[in-house]
Design a protein around this motif. Structure first.
Motif, mmCIF file in Angstrom:
data_model
loop_
_atom_site.group_PDB
_atom_site.id
_atom_site.type_symbol
_atom_site.label_atom_id
_atom_site.label_comp_id
_atom_site.label_asym_id
_atom_site.label_seq_id
_atom_site.Cartn_x
_atom_site.Cartn_y
_atom_site.Cartn_z
ATOM 1 N N GLY A 1 -4.103 1.329 -4.298
ATOM 2 C CA GLY A 1 -3.251 2.114 -3.437
ATOM 3 C C GLY A 1 -1.796 2.014 -3.842
ATOM 4 N N HIS A 2 -0.919 2.508 -2.969
ATOM 5 C CA HIS A 2 0.517 2.530 -3.247
ATOM 6 C C HIS A 2 1.088 1.123 -3.184
ATOM 7 C CE1 HIS A 2 4.654 3.811 -3.326
ATOM 8 N NE2 HIS A 2 4.281 5.088 -3.443
ATOM 9 N N ASN B 1 4.237 0.618 -9.570
ATOM 10 C CA ASN B 1 4.159 0.877 -8.127
ATOM 11 C C ASN B 1 2.787 1.313 -7.650
ATOM 12 O OD1 ASN B 1 4.147 3.392 -9.304
ATOM 13 N ND2 ASN B 1 5.567 4.327 -7.816
ATOM 14 N N GLU C 1 -0.918 -3.628 2.320
ATOM 15 C CA GLU C 1 -1.848 -3.953 3.403
ATOM 16 C C GLU C 1 -3.019 -2.983 3.483
ATOM 17 O OE1 GLU C 1 0.947 -0.926 5.171
ATOM 18 O OE2 GLU C 1 1.072 -2.604 3.755
ATOM 19 N N THR C 2 -2.891 -1.833 2.812
ATOM 20 C CA THR C 2 -3.986 -0.859 2.804
ATOM 21 C C THR C 2 -4.913 -1.042 1.605
ATOM 22 O OG1 THR C 2 -2.760 0.796 1.514
ATOM 23 C CG2 THR C 2 -2.447 0.805 3.923
ATOM 24 N N THR C 3 -4.653 -2.053 0.809
ATOM 25 C CA THR C 3 -5.425 -2.273 -0.414
ATOM 26 C C THR C 3 -6.109 -3.636 -0.405
ATOM 27 O OG1 THR C 3 -3.691 -3.378 -1.693
ATOM 28 C CG2 THR C 3 -3.634 -0.965 -1.638
ATOM 29 N N SER D 1 3.853 0.203 -2.233
ATOM 30 C CA SER D 1 4.671 -0.022 -1.047
ATOM 31 C C SER D 1 3.833 -0.364 0.180
ATOM 32 C CB SER D 1 5.507 1.235 -0.743
ATOM 33 O OG SER D 1 4.672 2.312 -0.332
ATOM 34 N N ARG D 2 2.514 -0.172 0.102
ATOM 35 C CA ARG D 2 1.649 -0.444 1.255
ATOM 36 C C ARG D 2 0.474 -1.333 0.841
ATOM 37 N NH1 ARG D 2 -0.344 4.495 4.305
ATOM 38 N NH2 ARG D 2 -0.563 2.898 5.931
#
Length: 442
Positions: free
Chosen positions: A215-216, A265, A221-223, A218-219
């Protein structure tokens, strides 16, 4: 029929002396130097050694060997039957490494990203030199000589591939009574090192793929971050040697490759780690491999991965074990030829080899020794200063290029003397010597 007993030993007092066979070496040395430099300029990777194999086959044919090519793709064997007696196999590996040379020599590799960084060009040259001398001097010995040029030692596949192609089972060569081999090493040229018993480690190279959810950047926590997962594994896996192996058991675990992601990123979906494991005991080996698998799975579970890591075995080498009787008897000949001061005992090496498979498959003893290849004065200077690791390039270094003399001379002499120590003297019923110098055995 072989004259060895159950231990593989022969009557040392009756063995042919090497002096007469070695006499022509000085006249052949210039040709061998040219051959070595040519091989060094043109390195070939495992199972791609077509040019090297063709030159080996050409020279063996010219010396009168029965030659078989294309074994496991590029393997070459030459057989010289010379009356009754033992069957001795001499082996050299042919493959180079994916290394860019940094030697500055005028005969440096001409192939980008390829180099004979482990000295297999030395091995091929020395074996061709010994094969030539033993053929020319066949009036001085009896038996059968096999010279084998093996592909793909660096990836641990060549010996097994030649065996699977029917080296013994299809009668491509007679089953040997002894297997003999040498390897050039970064100590003083003019020296030979030996190690009784287990002399080189078993090796297992593994590729472990850790699966996450990308995932991104910057996030996070979603990965599920496979890089963090794999990095934790890389650190934790060193605890296997530090905390799960007894000090008396020699084990090395090395992570040599780590690949994940393409940009800063983006958190990728997977990370791939490659590592090698070196052991000397089968029980220890099994325990270490099981621990590596356990840690990989545990790190994946700790990261919340919904898929267990995948493990692929890239290559596997057995422990290389020297036969004590063969080592002692060959070393007696080395001592007679070179002097006792030229031989020294060496600790087992954590490097690995597949030459032992050729002996194991034949039920024959093995002797595998190390041939010094570095400038003697430079080596002694570095040794006295305690700077061997800093000043003397090791095998696989882009600067590992053995000195031509006396490395080639001693390598040819060692293989020749080792073969003669296991072959028989000329048969008593041999007829008159032919004009070509060979014994007319009846």
């Amino acid at each position: 029929m072989s004259d060895r007993d159950k231990t593989g030993s022969t009557d040392h007092a009756a063995k042919p002396a090497p002096a007469a066979v070695l006499t022509p070496l000085d006249d052949r040395l210039a040709d061998l130097v040219a051959l070595y430099e040519d091989l060094h300029r043109h390195p070939e990777l495992g199972f791609q050694e077509t040019r090297t194999a063709a030159e080996a086959a050409r020279r063996l044919t010219g010396c009168g060997y029965d030659v078989t090519t294309g074994i496991a793709g590029t393997g070459v064997v030459g057989v010289l039957r010379n009356g009754p007696g033992p069957v001795a196999l001499l082996r050299a590996d042919m493959d180079a490494l994916p290394v860019t040379e940094d030697s500055g020599l005028d005969y440096a590799s001409t192939v980008p990203g390829r180099m004979h960084a482990c000295g297999h060009d030395v091995h091929v040259t020395c074996l061709l030199g010994a094969a030539d001398l033993l053929a020319a001097g066949r009036a001085h010995w009896s038996g059968t000589l096999i010279v084998l040029f093996q592909p793909a030692e660096e990836v641990g596949s060549g010996a097994r591939a030649m065996l699977d192609a029917g080296l013994y089972s299809k009668g491509l060569v007679p089953t040997p009574d002894v297997v003999l081999a040498q390897h050039v090493a970064p100590f003083g040229a003019g020296l030979i090192a030996y190690c009784p018993g287990a002399c080189m480690a078993a090796a297992d190279s593994l590729e472990i793929t850790f699966h996450g959810s990308g995932g991104h950047g910057s996030r996070p926590e979603t990965t599920i971050d496979p890089i963090l997962m794999a990095a934790s594994f890389v650190q934790r896996v060193q605890s296997v040697v530090a905390r799960e192996v007894a000090p008396k058991d020699r084990v090395v675990v090395t992570v040599g490759s780590f690949h994940a992601g393409d940009t800063a990123n983006v958190i990728p979906d997977r990370a791939v780690v490659r590592l090698s494991v070196r052991t000397f005991d089968e029980t220890v080996r099994a325990a270490v491999l099981a621990a590596i698998d356990r840690i990989a799975r545990a790190e994946a579970a700790a990261s919340g991965a919904d898929r267990a890591p995948g493990t692929e075995v890239l290559d596997s080498f057995p422990v290389t074990v020297n036969d004590s009787t063969t080592l002692r008897e060959v070393n007696e000949r080395f001592t007679e030829l070179f002097g006792e001061q030229r031989l020294f005992a060496y600790e087992p090496a954590t490097g690995s080899e597949d030459a032992g498979l050729l002996a194991t498959a034949a039920g024959a003893p093995l002797y595998y020794w190390w041939l010094g290849g570095w400038d003697p004065e430079a080596f002694q200077t570095a040794l006295a200063a305690g700077r061997l690791a800093q000043d003397i390039p090791s095998n696989h270094s882009p600067r590992f290029v053995p000195v031509v003399r006396p490395t080639l001379t001693m390598g040819v002499e060692a293989l020749t003397a080792a073969a003669l120590s296991r072959l028989a003297p000329p048969a008593k019923d041999a007829g008159q010597t032919r004009q070509d110098g060979s014994a007319a055995v009846v």
